[in-house]
Design a protein around this motif. Structure first.
Motif, PDB file in Angstrom:
ATOM      1  N   PRO A 125      -7.193 -11.597  -5.430  1.00  0.00           N
ATOM      2  CA  PRO A 125      -8.236 -11.318  -6.422  1.00  0.00           C
ATOM      3  C   PRO A 125      -9.348 -10.383  -5.945  1.00  0.00           C
ATOM      4  N   VAL A 126      -9.432 -10.154  -4.645  1.00  0.00           N
ATOM      5  CA  VAL A 126     -10.575  -9.404  -4.110  1.00  0.00           C
ATOM      6  C   VAL A 126     -10.286  -7.908  -4.144  1.00  0.00           C
ATOM      7  N   GLU A 127     -11.054  -7.193  -4.935  1.00  0.00           N
ATOM      8  CA  GLU A 127     -10.858  -5.750  -5.089  1.00  0.00           C
ATOM      9  C   GLU A 127     -11.040  -5.028  -3.763  1.00  0.00           C
ATOM     10  N   GLY A 128     -10.137  -4.096  -3.486  1.00  0.00           N
ATOM     11  CA  GLY A 128     -10.214  -3.300  -2.267  1.00  0.00           C
ATOM     12  C   GLY A 128      -9.676  -3.979  -1.027  1.00  0.00           C
ATOM     13  N   ASP A 129      -9.138  -5.187  -1.173  1.00  0.00           N
ATOM     14  CA  ASP A 129      -8.613  -5.940  -0.033  1.00  0.00           C
ATOM     15  C   ASP A 129      -7.201  -5.432   0.295  1.00  0.00           C
ATOM     16  N   THR A 130      -7.128  -4.227   0.851  1.00  0.00           N
ATOM     17  CA  THR A 130      -5.835  -3.587   1.077  1.00  0.00           C
ATOM     18  C   THR A 130      -4.993  -4.300   2.126  1.00  0.00           C
ATOM     19  N   GLU A 131      -5.613  -5.028   3.022  1.00  0.00           N
ATOM     20  CA  GLU A 131      -4.865  -5.792   4.026  1.00  0.00           C
ATOM     21  C   GLU A 131      -4.573  -7.217   3.560  1.00  0.00           C
ATOM     22  N   LYS A 160      18.641 -22.035  -5.487  1.00  0.00           N
ATOM     23  CA  LYS A 160      18.007 -20.780  -5.103  1.00  0.00           C
ATOM     24  C   LYS A 160      16.836 -20.487  -6.040  1.00  0.00           C
ATOM     25  N   ILE A 161      15.825 -19.780  -5.522  1.00  0.00           N
ATOM     26  CA  ILE A 161      14.653 -19.402  -6.320  1.00  0.00           C
ATOM     27  C   ILE A 161      14.505 -17.891  -6.314  1.00  0.00           C
ATOM     28  N   LEU A 162      14.404 -17.323  -7.499  1.00  0.00           N
ATOM     29  CA  LEU A 162      14.150 -15.904  -7.700  1.00  0.00           C
ATOM     30  C   LEU A 162      12.706 -15.765  -8.181  1.00  0.00           C
ATOM     31  N   ALA A 163      11.892 -14.966  -7.487  1.00  0.00           N
ATOM     32  CA  ALA A 163      10.476 -14.814  -7.832  1.00  0.00           C
ATOM     33  C   ALA A 163      10.234 -13.428  -8.431  1.00  0.00           C
ATOM     34  N   SER A 164       9.403 -13.379  -9.477  1.00  0.00           N
ATOM     35  CA  SER A 164       9.144 -12.125 -10.184  1.00  0.00           C
ATOM     36  C   SER A 164       7.654 -11.947 -10.450  1.00  0.00           C
ATOM     37  N   PRO A 165       7.090 -10.775 -10.150  1.00  0.00           N
ATOM     38  CA  PRO A 165       5.723 -10.477 -10.589  1.00  0.00           C
ATOM     39  C   PRO A 165       5.731  -9.874 -11.982  1.00  0.00           C
ATOM     40  N   TRP A 166       4.742 -10.271 -12.797  1.00  0.00           N
ATOM     41  CA  TRP A 166       4.538  -9.626 -14.097  1.00  0.00           C
ATOM     42  C   TRP A 166       3.605  -8.406 -13.932  1.00  0.00           C
ATOM     43  N   THR A 167       2.710  -8.492 -12.948  1.00  0.00           N
ATOM     44  CA  THR A 167       1.800  -7.384 -12.690  1.00  0.00           C
ATOM     45  C   THR A 167       1.152  -7.541 -11.320  1.00  0.00           C
ATOM     46  N   ALA A 168       0.779  -6.417 -10.750  1.00  0.00           N
ATOM     47  CA  ALA A 168      -0.124  -6.442  -9.597  1.00  0.00           C
ATOM     48  C   ALA A 168      -1.519  -6.783 -10.103  1.00  0.00           C
ATOM     49  N   PRO A 169      -2.448  -7.190  -9.239  1.00  0.00           N
ATOM     50  CA  PRO A 169      -3.818  -7.420  -9.700  1.00  0.00           C
ATOM     51  C   PRO A 169      -4.388  -6.140 -10.309  1.00  0.00           C
ATOM     52  N   PRO A 170      -5.233  -6.258 -11.330  1.00  0.00           N
ATOM     53  CA  PRO A 170      -5.734  -5.071 -12.032  1.00  0.00           C
ATOM     54  C   PRO A 170      -6.325  -4.006 -11.124  1.00  0.00           C
ATOM     55  N   TRP A 171      -6.968  -4.401 -10.017  1.00  0.00           N
ATOM     56  CA  TRP A 171      -7.619  -3.405  -9.167  1.00  0.00           C
ATOM     57  C   TRP A 171      -6.633  -2.478  -8.463  1.00  0.00           C
ATOM     58  N   MET A 172      -5.353  -2.820  -8.465  1.00  0.00           N
ATOM     59  CA  MET A 172      -4.343  -1.937  -7.874  1.00  0.00           C
ATOM     60  C   MET A 172      -3.747  -0.963  -8.895  1.00  0.00           C
ATOM     61  N   LYS A 173      -4.166  -1.037 -10.163  1.00  0.00           N
ATOM     62  CA  LYS A 173      -3.499  -0.292 -11.236  1.00  0.00           C
ATOM     63  C   LYS A 173      -4.365   0.832 -11.793  1.00  0.00           C
ATOM     64  N   ASP A 174      -3.693   1.781 -12.435  1.00  0.00           N
ATOM     65  CA  ASP A 174      -4.415   2.950 -12.937  1.00  0.00           C
ATOM     66  C   ASP A 174      -5.249   2.662 -14.175  1.00  0.00           C
ATOM     67  N   ASN A 175      -5.051   1.501 -14.818  1.00  0.00           N
ATOM     68  CA  ASN A 175      -5.857   1.158 -15.999  1.00  0.00           C
ATOM     69  C   ASN A 175      -6.791  -0.032 -15.745  1.00  0.00           C
ATOM     70  N   GLU A 186      -1.705   4.806  -3.966  1.00  0.00           N
ATOM     71  CA  GLU A 186      -2.402   4.412  -2.737  1.00  0.00           C
ATOM     72  C   GLU A 186      -2.277   2.915  -2.431  1.00  0.00           C
ATOM     73  N   TYR A 187      -1.747   2.130  -3.409  1.00  0.00           N
ATOM     74  CA  TYR A 187      -1.579   0.697  -3.182  1.00  0.00           C
ATOM     75  C   TYR A 187      -0.112   0.294  -3.039  1.00  0.00           C
ATOM     76  N   TYR A 188       0.791   1.254  -2.928  1.00  0.00           N
ATOM     77  CA  TYR A 188       2.208   0.915  -2.781  1.00  0.00           C
ATOM     78  C   TYR A 188       2.445   0.038  -1.542  1.00  0.00           C
ATOM     79  N   ASP A 189       1.849   0.406  -0.418  1.00  0.00           N
ATOM     80  CA  ASP A 189       2.035  -0.394   0.804  1.00  0.00           C
ATOM     81  C   ASP A 189       1.382  -1.766   0.682  1.00  0.00           C
ATOM     82  N   THR A 190       0.221  -1.819   0.035  1.00  0.00           N
ATOM     83  CA  THR A 190      -0.455  -3.110  -0.160  1.00  0.00           C
ATOM     84  C   THR A 190       0.374  -4.024  -1.045  1.00  0.00           C
ATOM     85  N   TRP A 191       0.965  -3.458  -2.087  1.00  0.00           N
ATOM     86  CA  TRP A 191       1.777  -4.256  -3.003  1.00  0.00           C
ATOM     87  C   TRP A 191       3.051  -4.742  -2.301  1.00  0.00           C
TER      88      TRP A 191
END
Length: 501
Positions: A125-131, A160-175, A186-191
């Motif tokens: 949840p913390v914006e800019g927390d790239t690490e 077995k468990i299959l895990a899926s994200p619906w979205t990255a946190p908003p601060w990683m997205k262009d909108n 710039e957040y590909y590695d963080t994601w």
């Protein structure tokens, strides 16, 4: 021979039909669910009226190896289980994962929130927390994690468990929004790091994640709820240059499935890109698909195309449900009636309306699973395991139906016919089973067949006709006369013979 009472629902018992001393008789068990009221009922006698068709099993013809069948651990389902009595909570978990229940073997869950969450949330949840120093799965500790752990404790064979994200946190997205938009480069590695940390966090809870889908519905959902968009090339590049290498570097043994949306032309376009060459396909272990493009068509051509594009990879149905409907409470007949509608009934483009007619939920499930299995799909996962009488909770009010409906205020549970429909597959076709060939002289009687690791052969049939059907089940020199009730699903388990022809 005396016929069985179709309305006398009993606990399924093992029944052997055909004397073992008669060499040409198949030794079988038969279970049936029907519009007349049978619910996984053991069938001990058959009506003999009418001309019998032939269903010839060809166990020497082998196709895909089965990964499993099951449903999804959502926050909505876990939240509802927390409101029920201990007795009803256990009853539901036993029904899905217990040895006397559906024996689910392949499941799914969501990373971060989805529409079937109580609210929007992210583990980062913390914006800019790239690490991702503040990464935490705390949101799952009260509901999803206890649900999974109780299921694990209940399941004899595991799942077995299959895990899926619906979205990255908003601060990683262009909108900067939960809905729509794209992941900023710039957040590909963080994601990618996010996926690795999720695996580690769940591992510390004693929960192993078998696989990921890269993104739930990357084509989007009109910005209705959590979503994030990729093009086929964008997803392939993310997996090829970021997610795959990161999981490999962190020594995670986990499957990566691409796409994760509807079958049809879009599926074909995605697999062309995902598996265009060795470099692009290296980190993809398969493709995930959904059923929402039609209420009756399982798109065999696109499934065959996807298999041929990557014949050694997984092809897994990762989500399906009766969507855009408020559940019918304790009304079994509705689930057998052609009255359900889906999202496309109201909102599909005019040129696609023909794909979304009204349908009977039981038939849609059984048709789709049989159609998928017969076209190389190796796993099939339902959506929410439990919903309430409104079809939620869902923060967007996107009401849907689950196999089990509960009224938490009254502490009541309703096992819909969808539950029994799924159990006809999940309970009897076990992981590492191999789909086998067959010849069916009655094309109106849908069928699929698989050979289990223990040597037993399972045949699942769907009779949508208003009259019972008779058929001769044939394997080699052995036969068995069987009848299936009108409007019924039937599972036939052929025991491994002590001697073979």
């Amino acid at each position: 021979m005396k016929t069985f009472n179709k309305f006398n629902c009993i606990v399924a018992l093992t029944v052997v039909l055909g004397a073992c001393s008669v060499d040409n008789k198949l030794e079988i068990e038969v279970y049936e669910t029907s519009a007349d009221g049978n619910k996984l009922k053991a069938v001990t006698a058959f009506e003999g009226e009418g001309v019998a068709s032939q269903l010839k099993l060809l166990p020497e013809q082998n196709f895909q190896t089965i990964t499993g069948f099951g449903g999804s651990f959502t926050e909505a389902s876990a939240y509802l289980l927390n409101q029920l009595s201990k007795e009803n909570r256990k009853k539901i978990i036993d029904a899905y994962f217990g040895n006397e229940g559906a024996r689910y073997s392949l499941t799914r869950t969501h990373m971060n929130s989805c529409d079937f969450s109580v609210s929007n949330y992210s583990y980062a949840p913390v914006e800019g927390d790239t690490e991702l120093k503040h990464f935490s799965i705390e949101e799952d500790r009260d509901d999803i994690i206890p649900f999974i752990k109780e299921a694990m404790a209940t399941s004899k064979d595991g799942f077995k468990i299959l895990a899926s994200p619906w979205t990255a946190p908003p601060w990683m997205k262009d909108n900067n929004d939960w809905r729509g938009g794209k992941l900023l480069p710039e957040y590909y590695d963080t994601w990618a790091l996010f996926f690795s940390k999720y695996l580690d966090a769940y591992k510390l809870e004693g929960i192993d994640i078998w696989g990921f889908t890269v993104e739930n519905e990357p084509l989007g959902n009109n910005n209705n709820w959590e979503s994030m968009h990729y093009s086929p090339q964008e997803m392939t590049d993310f997996v090829k240059h970021h997610l795959g290498p990161k999981l490999e570097a962190d020594d995670h043994d986990v499957k990566i499935l691409g796409y994760d949306q509807n079958r049809g032309e879009e599926l074909e376009e995605w697999v062309k890109v995902m598996f265009q060459d060795e470099a692009s396909s290296k980190y993809f272990d398969g493709t995930a698909i959904h059923w929402y493009a039609s209420t009756y068509d399982w798109f065999p051509e696109s499934l065959q195309f996807a298999h041929n594009a990557a014949p050694t990879k997984h092809l897994i149905q990762s989500e399906a449900c009766v969507d855009a409907e408020v559940p019918k409470w304790k009304d079994d007949q509705w689930y057998w009636s052609k009255e359900a509608t889906d999202w496309g009934w109201d909102w599909a483009p005019e040129h696609e309306k023909h794909l979304h007619p009204k349908y009977a939920p039981v038939y849609r499930y059984a048709r789709d699973i049989i159609g998928c299995l017969n076209n190389w799909v190796d796993g099939w996962i339902d959506w929410n395991m439990v919903l309430d009488t409104q079809g939620g909770p869902n923060w967007f009010k996107n009401w849907c139906v689950a196999p089990v409906i509960v009224d938490p205020e009254k502490d009541e549970v309703y096992f819909t016919p969808i539950y029994h429909t799924l159990a006809h597959f999940s309970k009897f076709i076990r992981p590492r089973a191999v789909r086998i060939g067959f010849e069916n002289s009655d094309h109106s009687l849908m069928a699929t067949a698989a050979k289990n690791p223990d040597g037993s052969i399972v045949v699942v049939l769907l009779n949508q006709d208003t009259k019972a059907k008779n058929f001769e089940l044939i394997m080699g020199e052995r036969t068995q006369h069987i009848s299936i009730s009108a409007q019924a699903i039937q599972t036939v388990v052929v025991k491994k013979p002590t001697n073979t022809n």
